[in-house]
Structure formats: C-alpha cells, structure tokens
Design a protein around this motif. Structure first.
Motif, mmCIF file in Angstrom:
data_model
loop_
_atom_site.group_PDB
_atom_site.id
_atom_site.type_symbol
_atom_site.label_atom_id
_atom_site.label_comp_id
_atom_site.label_asym_id
_atom_site.label_seq_id
_atom_site.Cartn_x
_atom_site.Cartn_y
_atom_site.Cartn_z
ATOM 1 N N LEU A 111 0.824 -1.245 -0.094
ATOM 2 C CA LEU A 111 0.003 0.007 -0.037
ATOM 3 C C LEU A 111 0.762 1.217 -0.120
ATOM 4 C CD1 LEU A 111 -2.740 1.649 0.273
ATOM 5 C CD2 LEU A 111 -2.439 1.187 2.837
ATOM 6 N N GLU A 112 0.663 2.103 -0.719
ATOM 7 C CA GLU A 112 1.236 3.350 -0.771
ATOM 8 C C GLU A 112 0.552 4.359 -0.391
ATOM 9 O OE1 GLU A 112 3.448 6.859 -3.589
ATOM 10 O OE2 GLU A 112 2.451 5.271 -4.483
ATOM 11 N N LEU A 113 0.853 4.994 0.786
ATOM 12 C CA LEU A 113 0.134 6.291 1.599
ATOM 13 C C LEU A 113 0.406 7.279 0.679
ATOM 14 C CD1 LEU A 113 0.499 5.362 5.247
ATOM 15 C CD2 LEU A 113 -1.498 5.027 3.828
ATOM 16 N N HIS A 114 -0.606 7.854 -0.255
ATOM 17 C CA HIS A 114 -0.179 8.940 -1.160
ATOM 18 C C HIS A 114 -1.243 10.213 -1.117
ATOM 19 C CE1 HIS A 114 1.410 10.301 -5.061
ATOM 20 N NE2 HIS A 114 0.116 10.508 -5.451
ATOM 21 N N THR A 115 -2.412 10.018 -0.349
ATOM 22 C CA THR A 115 -3.437 11.088 -0.531
ATOM 23 C C THR A 115 -3.407 11.770 0.556
ATOM 24 O OG1 THR A 115 -5.117 9.887 0.431
ATOM 25 C CG2 THR A 115 -5.018 9.654 -1.918
ATOM 26 N N LEU A 144 -1.966 10.621 4.424
ATOM 27 C CA LEU A 144 -0.737 11.189 4.945
ATOM 28 C C LEU A 144 -0.915 11.989 6.031
ATOM 29 C CD1 LEU A 144 1.225 11.813 1.754
ATOM 30 C CD2 LEU A 144 1.648 9.895 3.575
ATOM 31 N N ASN A 145 -2.230 12.176 6.610
ATOM 32 C CA ASN A 145 -2.542 12.977 7.960
ATOM 33 C C ASN A 145 -2.482 11.948 9.055
ATOM 34 O OD1 ASN A 145 -4.718 13.744 10.078
ATOM 35 N ND2 ASN A 145 -4.367 15.434 8.979
ATOM 36 N N ALA A 146 -1.775 12.344 10.010
ATOM 37 C CA ALA A 146 -1.291 11.694 11.230
ATOM 38 C C ALA A 146 -2.482 11.322 12.040
ATOM 39 C CB ALA A 146 -0.416 12.477 12.114
ATOM 40 N N VAL A 172 3.993 -0.930 3.596
ATOM 41 C CA VAL A 172 3.434 0.338 3.427
ATOM 42 C C VAL A 172 4.595 1.167 2.826
ATOM 43 C CG1 VAL A 172 2.542 2.277 4.528
ATOM 44 C CG2 VAL A 172 1.685 0.229 5.045
ATOM 45 N N PHE A 173 4.438 1.972 1.904
ATOM 46 C CA PHE A 173 5.295 2.616 1.161
ATOM 47 C C PHE A 173 4.738 4.056 1.410
ATOM 48 C CE2 PHE A 173 6.651 5.488 -2.194
ATOM 49 C CZ PHE A 173 8.008 5.450 -1.912
ATOM 50 N N TYR A 174 5.418 5.062 2.021
ATOM 51 C CA TYR A 174 5.035 6.573 1.783
ATOM 52 C C TYR A 174 6.432 7.411 1.530
ATOM 53 C CZ TYR A 174 6.786 7.838 6.477
ATOM 54 O OH TYR A 174 7.539 8.098 7.761
ATOM 55 N N SER A 175 6.340 8.507 0.919
ATOM 56 C CA SER A 175 7.359 9.354 0.724
ATOM 57 C C SER A 175 7.403 10.705 1.499
ATOM 58 C CB SER A 175 7.165 9.961 -0.554
ATOM 59 O OG SER A 175 8.024 10.983 -0.854
ATOM 60 N N THR A 233 4.737 16.199 10.154
ATOM 61 C CA THR A 233 5.692 14.938 9.721
ATOM 62 C C THR A 233 5.139 13.679 9.991
ATOM 63 O OG1 THR A 233 7.513 16.298 9.829
ATOM 64 C CG2 THR A 233 7.883 13.887 10.034
ATOM 65 N N VAL A 234 4.971 12.513 9.209
ATOM 66 C CA VAL A 234 4.571 11.103 9.641
ATOM 67 C C VAL A 234 5.740 10.426 10.018
ATOM 68 C CG1 VAL A 234 3.277 9.156 8.882
ATOM 69 C CG2 VAL A 234 2.332 11.609 8.248
ATOM 70 N N THR A 235 5.811 9.622 11.030
ATOM 71 C CA THR A 235 6.918 8.792 11.412
ATOM 72 C C THR A 235 6.628 7.390 11.059
ATOM 73 O OG1 THR A 235 6.376 8.428 13.450
ATOM 74 C CG2 THR A 235 7.659 10.498 13.098
#
Length: 451
Positions: A350-354, A358-360, A378-381, A392-394
């Motif tokens: 799963l890419e967290l992209h929206t 991406l909201n903590a 899970v992949f996120y940038s 920031t999301v950790t």
C-alpha cells in the motif's frame, strides 16, 4: 453554444469538453499544464490550447458559458474576467445538470464502489444496445470517452462524487444532480481536508438523499450501517429500496454467482465487487433491463480501469494493481484477493499517497486493513508529506496505526523496489494498491516477476 473551459486538462474536464465538441458545441479552453492522456485526446479534436497559461483575452462576450475546473484558483485571471463581464460561470457538475435537466438522472453515490457500479451499469446497457448518456470516473473498455451527452437519450447515468464542485462553489458535486433514481453504496470517512469530522462527512450523504426529486427512489446497501441509518432517517418522499450482497462461491480461483438458472461464472471477484453487482442489478432493472438479461451481460464485465486490474499472471502466481487508498477500499481489496486465491501467499503493498492517508490523525482509520495479507508493506514518501504541508508522519506512527507487528515500511523508492524484486512469487498473489506509483515504480517491470 460557445463554451470556454478554465482548466480544460483535468480528467473530468477534458472529457466534458470532448463530449460537448462531439455534440457540436464550439469549445475552447486554457490550462497551465496538461498531461497525457488528456493532452493527446484534446489535440486529436483540435481542442488543445496553443499555449499553456491563463489568457483573459480569451474571455469575451461571445461566450455563452464558462466551465470552471477544480485545478483553477479563485483568483484565476480568466475567471476574474468572466466575472467582470457577467458571463455565466458553471462548475463541472452544474453544467452536467444543465445538460440533463430534461432527462431521467441516475446518480451513483458512495465513498466506495461508485465507479465500479456505474461501469457495470454502462457495460450492461452497451451489451444490450441501450443508448444512454453518462459520466463515469474511469476509462471503460469499449468506451471512447468518459462523458457522453446527447439531445435524444432519455437516461443519463452519473457517478456522484462527494468532492467539491469548483474553487468558488464549495458544495459536493453530487448535491447538484437532483437524481430521479439514486444509489448509495457505502459511507466511510474520506477527504478530511474538506470534511474535518466524520459527522460533517456523513452529513453530505444526508443532503444527497434529500436532493432526490420527490417520487424518486434510492437503492441503498443495507449491509452498510451508516448508509442504512442515513437513508432510513430521511423524510424525503421517495421510495427506499435496500440491496445486499448476492450469494456466490469461489472455486479454484473462479467466482460463481448464484442465480435462479444455477451458478454463473463472472470475471470480477471479492465480496465488495459482488455487493456492487447487487446494486447495479437493481438500477439496471429500474432502467428496463430484466434480471436474466442483466446476468447475461454482467458475466462479460471485466472491471473498471485501475480497480483490481490484473497486470500479470503466471502458472501459480498473479499480480494486480488497484486504485485503493482509503481504509475501507484497502481492506475490501485485500480481503478480495485473499479470498479468491486463499491457498496462495498474499503480498499486499500500500502506498500512502493522498492528503487523508498522510494525515497523522487519520492514520488510525487504517487499523486492521491489511490483516488479510500474509506479507504487508506500506510505502510513503516524506517528501510528499512536505509538499502537502502536513505534519511529519513517522514510521512509528504508521506501525502503531496499522497495529501489525510484522508490517514492513519503506520511505525510499529504491529500497521498496529492491524488496519487491528480491521476493519469490512462487504460489503468490501480489497486490499493489496506490493512486500514485511508489516513487517511480514501472509497473511493466513488475510483470517480469510473475512467471
């Protein structure tokens, strides 16, 4: 009619522009950037702007209407000029309503499933040579455009998106269509940048149900508690028609739909897609297609673009990519693939992209959504988080939100790609869920992994 599009390059906007061109309207447009496939499609019809940018001189009193896309800003120079000249300005959904106010409007709403249900309905109509107008949010096999408008067709089928109409019209799109026949598939909190609380989000669906014309109907998924609550609480004088997931079985990777004539093999799979099929059947019946004819047509439906799209298949392995990104869609899609190929290992990425994903604060909605997977990634940038100006999301926050001890997390595209290409996909299903591309992953390269 002479119509100008501000932000003509958008997925929805360029399709509406093409539909009006096909109808014989004079169409012009502007945008600051246009990507494929919009660019080529507009160019083919002679609608691609000569130069990118905003040009107030394009706005003249010769125009009958301006259609304003979400990509434009409220201070767009062309918009300001149109306002100054008193030209009628429409949002995308407003203009669609204007084009369909004398037709029977069929509107498919819901947080999930609406593109698939709309696609199923259109597939059945096309199969039986029933000509209808439509607007759908995905490219369909056998359909040249995503919007079709005529003067003659009695029905128009509209995918009812709950996102905002335009930069100067903050109403959800599906509030503007005034359905005669409506469907509501599910309610699961999304678009938190616009609807900051669940209650605020659910309220939009209450308004939608109340917008159905008097004497109309709402076909609703009675298995979704929120949908059931919203529909049954409405005092709008409409018919309320519940639907549920039809009976089905899965045998050797094939889904069989139970019908009065016996088990029917179908191309789509997963409980959520069978639930979608149950809703589509009733809408088609409202539109004059009997049950037997529906089943005959739906057995050949292969799915909407980017929805459980098979990208590779080997002797005992398979790979899908899916647009799923909201929690409800991720959970339903993951469960569907595991159920269809229950004896194979499932690797779900799963890419967290929206904005929402991406909201903590919103992350906790993903609890348990990947539990059906044997290997969950899970992949996120972090760069995407910066671009969206979010906190920031950790990795720790993500691990905590999904509540899965063996969750694998990547933030570097190369690391994710290395992981993927080091896997042994023998007796395995691979599911890639994203509205992006994992920081540059070429899906054609993935095909070489499946043998």
């Amino acid at each position: 009619m002479n119509v100008h599009f501000i932000a003509i390059g958008g997925s929805a906007m360029h399709n509406l522009a093409l539909a009006l061109h096909n109808k014989g309207y004079q169409v012009t447009g502007s945008d600051d950037v246009i990507f494929e496939p919009s660019k080529s499609r507009l160019q083919t019809k002679g609608l691609l702007p000569e130069s990118f940018g905003w040009f107030p001189k394009k706005i003249t009193t010769d125009l009958d209407a301006v259609v304003l896309g979400m990509h434009a800003k409220a201070d767009n120079p062309e918009l300001l000029e149109a306002q100054e000249l008193g030209i009628k300005i429409y949002s995308y959904p407003e203009f669609l309503y204007e084009q369909s106010k004398n037709k029977t409007r069929v509107v498919i709403g819901g947080s999930h499933g609406k593109t698939t249900i709309t696609s199923m309905i259109l597939h059945v109509m096309e199969y039986h040579d029933r000509d209808v107008d439509y607007m759908v949010g995905a490219q369909l096999e056998g359909f040249d455009v995503m919007v079709k408008l005529t003067d003659d067709n009695d029905f128009i089928v509209l995918e009812g998106d709950e996102y905002l109409s335009s930069p100067i019209d903050r109403r959800p799109k599906f509030h503007l269509y005034k359905p005669n026949i409506a469907l509501l598939s599910g309610i699961a909190w999304d678009h938190i940048n616009v609807f900051p609380t669940y209650e605020n989000y659910e309220e939009q669906f209450q308004i939608f149900v109340n917008s159905i014309v008097s004497g109309g109907s709402i076909t609703y998924n009675e298995e979704d508690e929120a949908v059931k609550r919203v529909v049954e609480a409405s005092v709008n004088p409409i018919r309320k028609l519940p639907y549920h997931t039809p009976e089905y079985t899965v045998e050797d990777g094939e889904t069989l739909l139970e019908t009065a004539e016996g088990p029917l093999p179908i191309e789509v799979f997963g409980k959520h897609n069978l639930n979608n099929l149950g809703g589509a059947k009733w809408i088609c019946q409202h539109m004059g297609i009997d049950e037997d004819d529906f089943y005959e047509a739906i057995s050949t439906f292969k799915g909407a673009s980017k929805r459980l799209e098979k990208i590779a298949e080997g002797q005992n392995s398979i790979a899908f990519k899916d647009f799923a990104h909201s929690p409800s869609k991720v959970e339903a899609t993951t469960k569907a693939v595991k159920e269809q190929f229950e004896n194979r290992k499932l690797v779900a990425c799963l890419e967290l992209h929206t904005y929402s994903s991406l909201n903590a604060e919103f992350l906790k909605e993903y609890k348990g959504t990947l539990d059906a997977a044997d290997v969950a990634v899970v992949f996120y940038s972090p760069h995407a988080v910066e671009i969206k100006k979010l906190d920031t999301v950790t990795e720790a926050q993500i691990a905590s939100a999904f509540e899965r001890d063996d969750l694998i997390i990547y933030t570097n595209p190369e690391d994710f790609k290395t992981f993927l290409f080091e896997q042994n996909f023998e007796n395995t299903s691979l599911l890639l869920m994203s509205s992006g591309n994992y920081g540059g992953l070429d899906f054609d390269d993935v095909k070489s992994l499946i043998k």
